[in-house]
Structures are given as structure tokens and as C-alpha cells.
Write a protein that holds these residues in place. Structure first.
Motif, mmCIF file in Angstrom:
data_model
loop_
_atom_site.group_PDB
_atom_site.id
_atom_site.type_symbol
_atom_site.label_atom_id
_atom_site.label_comp_id
_atom_site.label_asym_id
_atom_site.label_seq_id
_atom_site.Cartn_x
_atom_site.Cartn_y
_atom_site.Cartn_z
ATOM 1 N N LYS A 57 8.666 24.593 43.766
ATOM 2 C CA LYS A 57 7.259 24.776 43.437
ATOM 3 C C LYS A 57 7.128 25.757 42.285
ATOM 4 O O LYS A 57 7.775 26.802 42.282
ATOM 5 C CB LYS A 57 6.486 25.289 44.653
ATOM 6 C CG LYS A 57 6.446 24.268 45.776
ATOM 7 C CD LYS A 57 5.647 24.766 46.946
ATOM 8 C CE LYS A 57 5.614 23.672 48.011
ATOM 9 N NZ LYS A 57 4.826 24.082 49.163
ATOM 10 N N LEU A 73 -0.494 24.158 40.956
ATOM 11 C CA LEU A 73 0.790 24.074 41.638
ATOM 12 C C LEU A 73 1.477 22.786 41.212
ATOM 13 O O LEU A 73 0.933 21.693 41.393
ATOM 14 C CB LEU A 73 0.585 24.094 43.158
ATOM 15 C CG LEU A 73 1.827 23.801 44.011
ATOM 16 C CD1 LEU A 73 2.942 24.815 43.743
ATOM 17 C CD2 LEU A 73 1.448 23.773 45.487
ATOM 18 N N ASN A 114 10.443 28.925 44.583
ATOM 19 C CA ASN A 114 9.039 29.153 44.251
ATOM 20 C C ASN A 114 8.932 30.144 43.098
ATOM 21 O O ASN A 114 9.291 31.313 43.249
ATOM 22 C CB ASN A 114 8.287 29.695 45.469
ATOM 23 C CG ASN A 114 8.325 28.735 46.637
ATOM 24 O OD1 ASN A 114 7.905 27.595 46.519
ATOM 25 N ND2 ASN A 114 8.845 29.182 47.766
ATOM 26 N N VAL A 170 2.360 33.064 50.270
ATOM 27 C CA VAL A 170 3.318 32.239 49.534
ATOM 28 C C VAL A 170 4.588 33.036 49.261
ATOM 29 O O VAL A 170 4.536 34.150 48.746
ATOM 30 C CB VAL A 170 2.706 31.758 48.195
ATOM 31 C CG1 VAL A 170 3.722 30.963 47.380
ATOM 32 C CG2 VAL A 170 1.454 30.941 48.437
ATOM 33 N N LYS A 171 5.737 32.467 49.614
ATOM 34 C CA LYS A 171 7.017 33.096 49.283
ATOM 35 C C LYS A 171 7.254 32.851 47.789
ATOM 36 O O LYS A 171 7.211 31.719 47.324
ATOM 37 C CB LYS A 171 8.140 32.473 50.106
ATOM 38 C CG LYS A 171 9.510 33.038 49.780
ATOM 39 C CD LYS A 171 10.590 32.277 50.554
ATOM 40 C CE LYS A 171 11.959 32.709 50.166
ATOM 41 N NZ LYS A 171 12.389 32.251 48.843
ATOM 42 N N TYR A 214 4.061 27.699 40.357
ATOM 43 C CA TYR A 214 2.649 28.062 40.257
ATOM 44 C C TYR A 214 2.399 28.488 38.819
ATOM 45 O O TYR A 214 2.985 29.465 38.352
ATOM 46 C CB TYR A 214 2.315 29.216 41.210
ATOM 47 C CG TYR A 214 2.421 28.833 42.661
ATOM 48 C CD1 TYR A 214 1.297 28.422 43.375
ATOM 49 C CD2 TYR A 214 3.645 28.867 43.326
ATOM 50 C CE1 TYR A 214 1.387 28.058 44.709
ATOM 51 C CE2 TYR A 214 3.748 28.508 44.659
ATOM 52 C CZ TYR A 214 2.613 28.103 45.344
ATOM 53 O OH TYR A 214 2.720 27.740 46.669
ATOM 54 N N LEU A 261 -2.338 34.498 46.915
ATOM 55 C CA LEU A 261 -0.929 34.092 47.067
ATOM 56 C C LEU A 261 -0.194 34.904 48.128
ATOM 57 O O LEU A 261 1.039 34.872 48.196
ATOM 58 C CB LEU A 261 -0.218 34.197 45.716
ATOM 59 C CG LEU A 261 -0.733 33.227 44.649
ATOM 60 C CD1 LEU A 261 -0.156 33.556 43.281
ATOM 61 C CD2 LEU A 261 -0.420 31.780 45.024
#
Length: 178
Positions: free
Chosen positions: A4, A165, A129, A40-41, A6, A37
Motif C-alpha cells: 500500500k 491509497l 505500507n 495504519v501501520k 498512501y 492514519l
């Protein structure tokens, strides 16, 4: 492995110069990104060197205890080195003709190559991420690379900040405005 990315457009700033700082509202928006966020990791944060971009992500980096990597390739695109009264028309043209160039500026294709190269490097390493902080035009060009119908009208609808994302799984990418 799913990855992912961002992609964040910087928060509200006092202007366009490289050293332009966030406004008071922009500072509050940056704090809001921490909350947004929080669950979110995040493994990695890469930012444009422009002050407004770095300031936009500093609170999140501090809260997650992650060092901000600064990458010149995420710098604002220069449409032209001369003041253009019709800059929006020229920008609109550059979304249709990716090779269009104006006095001393860079084409959309050149700017797109810069940001896409950052994303390709992110995809080549083990991190899952990643947060990338950049500017509206460059962000739009990245989105256009993966979603060709993203254009001038979509750029006009971006906000400060804005978060998209990009989820990569095998050879597929999905894009979602979050």
C-alpha cells in the motif's frame, strides 16, 4: 505480497515557493493526518523537500517514530519558469498532451517519470505500507499513470491535504481516495 502506498498532497500553505510554510490551518490539518492514519501501520515515509510537504508529515512521522526520507523527485512540477497569466489553460493542455512544455518548465511526461520512479522503488523493497508526500500536480500525474482518465478536472477537485491509497497486488493496482 500486497503493498500500500498512501499518496498525500501537502496541507494548506502560505504560497508556492520552496520555503513556503504551512498556514495555521495547515498545521491543524497536519495534526489531523496523525488521527486519520492512527490505525495504519506505516513502514516508510518519503517526502518532497519543499517545506510545506515536510511540515505536513512531521507530526505523523513523530507519532509513528519514523524518519522522513526526503526525495527531490517528489518536488513540485515546474510548469514554466516565466509567470503565465493563462497557467491553468497551459496546465489543462499538459494533461492532454503529456509532452507539452512551456518556457523553462518540464513536461507532464517528465514529471510523471519522476514520481513513478519513486513508486517503483517502493514496490521493489520489502516495506508493505509507505507514505509519499508531494504536490497536487505531481500527485495527479501519478494517478493518471495508473488511471489514464485522471485529468485536469480531477486535479481541480483535489484538496489540501488530500490522500489517495494505491494498493498493489501482483500486477494489479487499485486507487481509492481516502
Amino acid at each position: 505480497m500486497e503493498k500500500k502506498v498512501y499518496v498525500i498532497r501537502h496541507c494548506e500553505a502560505e504560497g508556492q515557493p520552496r520555503e513556503a510554510q504551512l498556514t495555521e490551518r495547515g498545521m491543524q490539518q497536519a495534526k489531523g493526518l496523525v488521527e486519520f492514519l492512527a490505525g495504519v501501520k506505516i513502514d516508510k515515509i518519503i517526502s518532497s523537500p519543499f517545506r510545506r510537504a515536510v511540515q505536513s508529515i512531521e507530526p505523523l512521522a513523530f507519532s509513528k517514530k519514523i524518519r522522513i526520507e526526503v526525495d527531490e523527485r517528489l518536488s513540485e512540477r515546474i510548469l514554466s519558469t516565466k509567470a503565465l497569466e493563462d497557467w491553468q489553460e497551459k496546465l489543462e493542455t499538459s494533461f492532454v498532451d503529456l509532452e507539452a512544455k512551456f518556457d523553462g518548465g518540464e513536461s507532464s511526461a517528465e514529471a510523471m517519470d519522476r514520481i513513478v520512479s519513486v513508486v517503483k522503488e517502493v514496490l521493489a523493497v520489502e516495506t508493505e505500507n509507505t507514505v509519499i508526500v508531494t504536490h497536487g500536480n505531481l500527485m495527479s500525474l501519478l494517478l493518471k499513470y495508473f488511471q489514464p482518465n485522471f485529468g485536469f478536472e480531477e486535479w481541480k477537485n483535489l484538496s489540501n491535504p488530500d490522500v489517495y491509497l494505491l494498493t498493489f497486488c501482483h500486477q494489479n493496482v487499485s486507487i481509492k481516495r481516502v
